[in-house]
Design a protein around this motif. Sequence first.
Motif, PDB file in Angstrom:
ATOM      1  N   MET A   1     -31.008  33.992  21.200  1.00  0.00           N
ATOM      2  CA  MET A   1     -29.766  33.280  21.382  1.00  0.00           C
ATOM      3  C   MET A   1     -30.035  31.985  22.163  1.00  0.00           C
ATOM      4  O   MET A   1     -30.762  31.976  23.144  1.00  0.00           O
ATOM      5  N   THR A   2     -29.455  30.916  21.712  1.00  0.00           N
ATOM      6  CA  THR A   2     -29.597  29.617  22.351  1.00  0.00           C
ATOM      7  C   THR A   2     -28.295  29.237  23.030  1.00  0.00           C
ATOM      8  O   THR A   2     -27.215  29.446  22.475  1.00  0.00           O
ATOM      9  N   LEU A   3     -28.407  28.675  24.193  1.00  0.00           N
ATOM     10  CA  LEU A   3     -27.231  28.195  24.917  1.00  0.00           C
ATOM     11  C   LEU A   3     -27.068  26.699  24.719  1.00  0.00           C
ATOM     12  O   LEU A   3     -28.056  25.964  24.688  1.00  0.00           O
ATOM     13  N   THR A   4     -25.848  26.263  24.600  1.00  0.00           N
ATOM     14  CA  THR A   4     -25.556  24.844  24.568  1.00  0.00           C
ATOM     15  C   THR A   4     -25.023  24.475  25.946  1.00  0.00           C
ATOM     16  O   THR A   4     -23.979  24.972  26.366  1.00  0.00           O
ATOM     17  N   VAL A   5     -25.757  23.639  26.637  1.00  0.00           N
ATOM     18  CA  VAL A   5     -25.391  23.254  27.992  1.00  0.00           C
ATOM     19  C   VAL A   5     -24.920  21.805  27.986  1.00  0.00           C
ATOM     20  O   VAL A   5     -25.629  20.922  27.502  1.00  0.00           O
ATOM     21  N   LYS A   6     -23.739  21.589  28.511  1.00  0.00           N
ATOM     22  CA  LYS A   6     -23.212  20.231  28.621  1.00  0.00           C
ATOM     23  C   LYS A   6     -23.636  19.632  29.948  1.00  0.00           C
ATOM     24  O   LYS A   6     -23.946  20.349  30.898  1.00  0.00           O
ATOM     25  N   ALA A   7     -23.649  18.318  30.004  1.00  0.00           N
ATOM     26  CA  ALA A   7     -24.077  17.632  31.227  1.00  0.00           C
ATOM     27  C   ALA A   7     -23.122  16.488  31.545  1.00  0.00           C
ATOM     28  O   ALA A   7     -22.495  15.908  30.662  1.00  0.00           O
ATOM     29  N   LEU A   8     -23.043  16.175  32.802  1.00  0.00           N
ATOM     30  CA  LEU A   8     -22.268  15.044  33.291  1.00  0.00           C
ATOM     31  C   LEU A   8     -23.088  13.778  33.089  1.00  0.00           C
ATOM     32  O   LEU A   8     -24.188  13.657  33.636  1.00  0.00           O
ATOM     33  N   SER A   9     -22.577  12.849  32.314  1.00  0.00           N
ATOM     34  CA  SER A   9     -23.306  11.605  32.071  1.00  0.00           C
ATOM     35  C   SER A   9     -23.011  10.577  33.163  1.00  0.00           C
ATOM     36  O   SER A   9     -21.996  10.665  33.867  1.00  0.00           O
ATOM     37  N   LEU A  10     -23.876   9.604  33.265  1.00  0.00           N
ATOM     38  CA  LEU A  10     -23.669   8.513  34.213  1.00  0.00           C
ATOM     39  C   LEU A  10     -22.405   7.742  33.855  1.00  0.00           C
ATOM     40  O   LEU A  10     -21.646   7.328  34.738  1.00  0.00           O
ATOM     41  N   GLY A 108     -15.188  25.839  29.910  1.00  0.00           N
ATOM     42  CA  GLY A 108     -15.492  26.557  31.142  1.00  0.00           C
ATOM     43  C   GLY A 108     -16.846  26.304  31.774  1.00  0.00           C
ATOM     44  O   GLY A 108     -17.203  26.971  32.740  1.00  0.00           O
ATOM     45  N   GLN A 109     -17.603  25.330  31.275  1.00  0.00           N
ATOM     46  CA  GLN A 109     -18.900  25.036  31.896  1.00  0.00           C
ATOM     47  C   GLN A 109     -18.708  24.152  33.127  1.00  0.00           C
ATOM     48  O   GLN A 109     -18.001  23.150  33.087  1.00  0.00           O
ATOM     49  N   HIS A 110     -19.356  24.540  34.194  1.00  0.00           N
ATOM     50  CA  HIS A 110     -19.328  23.766  35.440  1.00  0.00           C
ATOM     51  C   HIS A 110     -20.439  22.724  35.350  1.00  0.00           C
ATOM     52  O   HIS A 110     -21.612  23.082  35.295  1.00  0.00           O
ATOM     53  N   ILE A 111     -20.063  21.438  35.291  1.00  0.00           N
ATOM     54  CA  ILE A 111     -21.075  20.392  35.100  1.00  0.00           C
ATOM     55  C   ILE A 111     -21.246  19.479  36.310  1.00  0.00           C
ATOM     56  O   ILE A 111     -22.040  18.547  36.267  1.00  0.00           O
TER      57      ILE A 111
END
Length: 139
Positions: A1-10, A108-111
């Motif tokens: 299983m692969t997770l998709t992780v979001k990130a806070l961009s500049l 619901g991802q904490h970024i």
Amino acid sequence: MTLTVKALSLAMAGKMADAAEELAASKNLKVVIAIMDEHGNLKYFRRMDGNNLVSVRMAQLKALTSASIPISTKALAERNEKLVNRPYLAVPGIVLLGGGLPIITRDGQHIGAIGISGANPELDELCAEAGLEAIAEDL
């Protein structure tokens, strides 16, 4: 299983800082804005003219608190007050004043987190909320 992780961009962090500063300026406030990723690494920092060293440190600590524990610093203070031994007071670097808010995506991802200092905790939190509102479409 692969997770998709979001990130806070500049770019998102810059948009947040612009909105927070705009609200602060409209209320004649001189705030410091610190934005961190979900690991507590400083992503973006802005200091308006006319504030002090304590505000510089507090903005970063508020952001770090909400990056470490993904709730608002105000809500954490309220939670702490309800506990008999006030455990969060013993955690180094935790701030229990309004002005720190987590950045959470729609799924619901904490970024990350934003911390504002330089006014009173209620006004700091209003400025932080303006920052979050500025990126609502991006989350």
